[in-house]
Design a protein around this motif. Sequence first.
Motif, PDB file in Angstrom:
ATOM      1  N   SER A 114      16.027  -1.840-157.422  1.00  0.00           N
ATOM      2  CA  SER A 114      16.195  -2.978-156.511  1.00  0.00           C
ATOM      3  C   SER A 114      16.571  -4.231-157.284  1.00  0.00           C
ATOM      4  O   SER A 114      16.023  -4.497-158.362  1.00  0.00           O
ATOM      5  N   ASP A 118      17.992 -10.095-154.599  1.00  0.00           N
ATOM      6  CA  ASP A 118      17.999  -9.675-153.201  1.00  0.00           C
ATOM      7  C   ASP A 118      17.507  -8.231-153.162  1.00  0.00           C
ATOM      8  O   ASP A 118      18.283  -7.296-153.379  1.00  0.00           O
ATOM      9  N   SER A 120      17.044  -6.183-150.978  1.00  0.00           N
ATOM     10  CA  SER A 120      17.719  -5.262-150.069  1.00  0.00           C
ATOM     11  C   SER A 120      18.927  -4.606-150.724  1.00  0.00           C
ATOM     12  O   SER A 120      19.451  -3.611-150.225  1.00  0.00           O
TER      13      SER A 120
END
Length: 346
Positions: A114, A118, A120
């Motif tokens: 990750s 960010d 996401s």
Amino acid sequence: MSPDRIYTLSDFDFELPEELVAQEPSGERGGSRLFVLDRAAGTHTHSMFADLPSFLNEGDLLVFNDSRVIPARIYCTRASGGAVEFVLARRLDTMRWYAISNRTARLKAGEEISCIGDPSVKMRILGRSGEYLEIESSVEFTQGLLERIGNIPLPPYIRREPSEEDKARYQTVYASKPGAVAAPTAGLHFTEDVLARIKAKGVETRFVTLEVSWGTFQPVRVDNIEEHTMHSERYEISEETAAAVNAARKEGRRIIAVGTTSLRVLESSFDGEKNIAGRNETAIFIRPGVKVRSVNAMITNFHTPKSTLLMLVSAFAGYETIMAAYKEAVRLRYRFFSYGDSMFIR
């Protein structure tokens, strides 16, 4: 040395005090020193980069690399919570990249990482290819996204974290084509003022694009340099630039490559008579014994010992001439590498 001798890696070693490796840019852009080397005579003079226009002639053609450095250093976390850092080394397609990491030995195929900027945004390890990890991103790394989650990928010999100043200074003032993960550093010295004075003198300027990859820092690991395999990089030379270069050559005007990257494009697109426009890839390895045919002069920085870039300038200016010049540059405390001083080889 005879032109048919086999050069070894040790031939390109030289003593370089660590303090001469520039860790910061000069106080202001264009404030670096300029080592002017006459390759035919083997003589040199010393100046400042701001005085470069005085060494140029009306009708000269300067060819720049307009590639723009992307924020290719990305800080991430593993599922275990451990920190990991990636540098995007080369784009393979929309979602896949070659990358290097400070945790290469520990990362396994299939692992998902990750991005700290960010969470996401994910990266999945696909496997290895030589020195690189092949990764796949969950979304396309557009310029806008990289600006948000990435950092400037300073060279490995700059031993500090990037600063806000690096965002501007590790980028040429004319950079316009995003894609490089290392700067075409000979161009870092140019200011708008120097460019304006060059044009006022009747010097022509044109641009090529070479996406400088992390492979530019790849060490040579074989003693017989003929056995070294170069990294490949994408380039483009426009119809306009090719026409301008061919016209200058036909008219006997000097063609001056700004940096080793511009020279690689010009030499790779040269068919023996003229430069051919288009997009392509080059893995050209210019070293002593290989004749540079496409340019008459070049502007460059001072390069690392045992590097392919040092071999390139040795091919252009002559091995003994370059090694003597580097010895003199060390004696006079010139600053070396990306943020260092400059050299005009004519």
